[in-house]
Design an enzyme around this catalytic site. Structure first.
Site, PDB file in Angstrom:
ATOM      1  N   LYS A   1       0.828  -1.215   0.000  1.00 26.59           N
ATOM      2  CA  LYS A   1       0.000   0.000   0.000  1.00 26.59           C
ATOM      3  C   LYS A   1       0.860   1.263   0.000  1.00 26.59           C
ATOM      4  O   LYS A   1       0.538   2.233  -0.672  1.00 26.59           O
ATOM      5  CB  LYS A   1      -0.968   0.001   1.183  1.00 26.59           C
ATOM      6  N   THR A   2       1.974   1.241   0.737  1.00 23.49           N
ATOM      7  CA  THR A   2       2.850   2.417   0.785  1.00 23.49           C
ATOM      8  C   THR A   2       3.435   2.691  -0.598  1.00 23.49           C
ATOM      9  O   THR A   2       3.488   3.835  -1.055  1.00 23.49           O
ATOM     10  CB  THR A   2       3.980   2.210   1.822  1.00 23.49           C
TER      11      THR A   2
ATOM     12  N   ASP B   1      -3.600   7.586   4.562  1.00 23.65           N
ATOM     13  CA  ASP B   1      -3.115   6.239   4.855  1.00 23.65           C
ATOM     14  C   ASP B   1      -3.831   5.708   6.102  1.00 23.65           C
ATOM     15  O   ASP B   1      -4.250   6.479   6.961  1.00 23.65           O
ATOM     16  CB  ASP B   1      -1.600   6.322   5.102  1.00 23.65           C
ATOM     17  N   GLU B   2      -3.960   4.387   6.209  1.00 18.59           N
ATOM     18  CA  GLU B   2      -4.567   3.730   7.387  1.00 18.59           C
ATOM     19  C   GLU B   2      -5.946   4.318   7.700  1.00 18.59           C
ATOM     20  O   GLU B   2      -6.262   4.642   8.851  1.00 18.59           O
ATOM     21  CB  GLU B   2      -3.652   3.865   8.618  1.00 18.59           C
TER      22      GLU B   2
ATOM     23  N   GLN C   1      -7.911  -4.759   9.468  1.00 17.58           N
ATOM     24  CA  GLN C   1      -6.886  -4.334  10.425  1.00 17.58           C
ATOM     25  C   GLN C   1      -7.350  -3.151  11.276  1.00 17.58           C
ATOM     26  O   GLN C   1      -6.533  -2.403  11.817  1.00 17.58           O
ATOM     27  CB  GLN C   1      -5.587  -3.976   9.689  1.00 17.58           C
TER      28      GLN C   1
ATOM     29  N   ARG D   1       2.132  -9.961  10.790  1.00 12.11           N
ATOM     30  CA  ARG D   1       3.413  -9.284  11.042  1.00 12.11           C
ATOM     31  C   ARG D   1       4.574 -10.196  10.623  1.00 12.11           C
ATOM     32  O   ARG D   1       5.695  -9.728  10.445  1.00 12.11           O
ATOM     33  CB  ARG D   1       3.600  -8.942  12.533  1.00 12.11           C
TER      34      ARG D   1
END
Length: 680
Positions: A30-31, A215-216, A246, A587
């Protein structure tokens, strides 16, 4: 720049106008997608960087994204830099320009969580109110995030407890205004207040930021949603990136409906799903996919590993937490002996109390570890003292910071003397610093204390003159403010002096490299977070919440037992618990280790525990506790009945193997078994 993207990432990156939701699974790049889109808009489409705004939640993410985007664009042809920062940094920058709209001066200081609690504690003592400090701080934060001022709370409060909170809130706000301070919540609430009241400025600001990226997005709260709505009001060019699976911050105000209902708020929104995971092996993703499928409130996607297959997930079953810690320590030693870097290993837990046995076990095994989320560098007493001095040098009217340091090092000024000085300051309508300069203060203090206070004033004014030359300022500070001598006599004085020296070195390096003013430096460190300072040469022990956004080669998750993970009981949301497990699983890059025990020593006694339902739901174990999916209806859910239509759940009660729901169908209330309704 687009050649590096997969098809879905490219589709998102080249979208220009109109709202867009990028539903980005864990580790799906995504980044990379977000930064490439920013670079594409600026470097290919020709959008002026000044017309873009990209918002994140941590400084670490903002810095990484800024660097990536600039590497793609190249900075040679840029007249201005794109604004890419945290929500709170944006709020700070906005307030520096526009806080005058609220008749306030822009030389305000930011107080952090500890400062806020200290101020509230002082107010509660003055008002003679005895309430849990954390409860009061949390309530005030909630009020600010739903835009309720003290007067509204005073009118709404019916229970005595909340009437007291309203009184504290009113005093707290007055204190902030008198000292020209803002807290973290103000960094969002005040910009919203200004923009919603000033139509001309709203239009001007929205037209300035023609392309907004967030973002997020699943972590945004109601206030952030409303602020974004105002910022995008003139063009609707808002691109949000997030993962509903998430969303793990409901307890602190994050509203998952912001992402679930994005299409309702922006009906013409484009939706792109990023489902190729570049982080984890397929075995890890299979477990995460199976687990999260048990949730009902989700948009739906399935992660596929780009890496392919890897090692099986390992399960550790121990007698108790001591055996668990020893088993994990032994396994970690194996990994280290095979050449694994310590910082590529993380041990995660749901409840902070579980770290005790781990720390004990790792100490016995001589394993170096970093407790992420322990006492942060800037929250240590000696560092907060230096920061308070620097705040007073930056703004002599900051009474709050001055009160922290007025007797550090000791100057013979006790609480009663301080109270007399505060009273005199109020009578004279002066700041505390200016009050200290009055002749009347001589009568309030001993001769020795008065002499030392005059020396203190002289030193602050001497240091203030060096505000423009920060290297000289910190050298003079070290020379004239004897904090090292003050702390040297304490039991842990050696460590504290090392911390002070570390701060001085960091201050010099940071302000010199980035050419920061004192005011900018103070603002920046107030916005620092735990994740910005992860240690590089030790095993990381942390809560799952602290691990969000991070990745490690090897991940251990402990405490996979009912009531520990998932947490159960009043106020717990099983779907959020499951999302938390999904975050924990994803993770891991190559190896995932899941640990559960038969009994734990917790809250003062040993308890037998059952293994977590998540072990079965993820497919890694058979025969653990079965969970009726229908049981996860909760108060407030919308449900549909084939005869009565759509209603809202008001109560959930156990009834044999089923659940009985009390449902309001448009005024008609019925008690229906959960198996006869379905979620809307």
């Amino acid at each position: 720049m687009l050649d590096e993207l997969n098809a879905a990432q490219k589709e998102a990156a080249i979208h220009i106008d109109g709202p867009m939701l990028i539903l980005a699974g864990a580790g799906s790049g995504k980044t990379k997608t977000l930064t490439t889109r920013l670079a594409y808009l600026i470097g290919e489409v020709g959008i002026d960087p000044i017309n873009t705004l990209t918002l994140t939640f941590t400084n670490k993410a903002a810095n990484e994204m800024r660097q990536r985007a600039l590497n793609l664009i190249g900075t040679k042809n840029l007249n201005t830099m794109p604004l890419l920062c945290t929500f709170h940094k944006f709020g700070l920058l906005f307030l520096k320009l526009h806080i005058n709209k609220l008749n306030r001066n822009n030389n305000f200081n930011i107080i952090d969580t500890d400062d806020k609690k200290a101020l509230l504690k002082k107010i509660m003592k003055e008002l003679d109110i005895d309430l849990p400090l954390s409860f009061v701080a949390s309530e005030i934060s909630t009020y600010k995030n739903i835009l309720l001022d003290p007067q509204e709370i005073k009118q709404k409060a019916e229970i005595d407890e909340y009437k007291k909170v309203a009184k504290i809130y009113e005093n707290y706000q007055n204190n902030l205004l008198e000292n020209n301070l803002v807290d973290f919540d103000d960094l969002l609430a005040l910009p919203y207040q200004i923009l919603s009241q000033d139509e001309k400025l709203r239009i001007q600001t929205s037209q300035k930021y023609q392309y907004i990226m967030v973002d997020e997005y699943q972590d945004t709260n109601e206030l952030q949603f409303k602020l974004l709505e105002l910022l995008a009001s003139e063009h609707q060019n808002i691109c949000v990136v997030g993962d509903d699976d998430q969303s793990i911050y409901g307890w602190r105000g994050a509203n998952i409906k912001n992402i679930l209902d994005f299409n309702k708020h922006y009906p013409n929104a484009k939706v792109v799903k990023l489902q190729i995971n570049y982080r984890s092996t397929q075995e890890i993703l299979d477990a995460a996919n199976k687990l999260i499928e048990h949730n009902r409130n989700r948009l739906g996607k399935k992660l596929i590993s780009h890496k392919g297959n890897g090692d099986k997930i390992e399960i550790f079953h121990s007698l108790d937490e001591s055996f668990e810690a020893n088993t994990i320590a032994h396994k970690i030693k194996e990994l280290l002996n095979r050449g694994t870097a310590p910082n590529e290993i993380a041990v995660l837990y749901r409840i902070n109390a579980l770290s005790r046995s781990l720390e004990e076990g790792f100490n016995k095994a001589n394993l170096a570890y970093k407790l992420v989320g322990g006492i942060r560098f800037y929250e240590r007493a000696e560092i907060k003292d230096i920061i308070s001095y620097l705040r007073v040098i930056s703004n002599k009217n900051d009474d709050f910071s001055l009160l922290r340091i007025i007797n550090k090092p000791k100057r013979g000024i006790g609480p009663s003397s301080v109270q007399k000085l505060i009273t005199l300051a109020k009578e004279k309508n002066l700041s505390l610093f200016n009050t200290l300069k009055l002749e009347e203060t001589q009568a309030l203090l001993s001769k020795k204390a008065y002499t030392q206070i005059q020396d203190f004033i002289a030193k602050i004014e001497l240091l203030e003159k060096e505000k423009e030359d920060l290297n000289t300022l910190i050298e003079l500070f070290n020379e004239h403010i004897p904090l090292k001598e003050y702390y040297a006599n304490m039991n842990d004085g050696f460590e504290r002096i090392l911390n002070i020296d570390e701060f001085y070195g960091y201050f010099k390096e940071r302000t010199l490299q980035e050419k920061l003013s004192l005011e900018q430096f103070l603002s920046d460190i107030a916005l620092e977070s735990d994740q910005d300072n992860l240690t590089q040469n030790a095993i990381n022990i942390m809560s799952i919440h602290a691990s969000k956004g991070l990745e490690f080669e090897h991940v251990f998750i402990i405490g996979l037992e009912e009531e520990f993970f998932p947490l159960l009981g009043d106020g717990c949301d099983i779907e959020e618990e499951r999302r938390l497990a999904y975050v924990a699983f994803t993770r891991a890059k190559n190896n995932l280790y899941l640990s559960y025990v038969d009994s734990r020593f917790y809250r003062g006694k040993r308890q037998k525990v059952q293994k977590s339902r998540f072990l079965e739901e993820s497919g890694v174990l058979k025969g653990s506790l079965k969970q009726d999916k229908k049981a996860s209806f909760k108060r407030g859910d919308l449900v549909k009945h084939k005869i009565f239509g759509i209603g809202r759940v008001q109560e959930v009660n156990k009834s044999g193997k089923n659940y009985k729901l009390k449902i309001n169908f448009g005024g008609m209330k019925k008690e229906i078994l959960s198996s006869f309704v379905e979620p809307v």
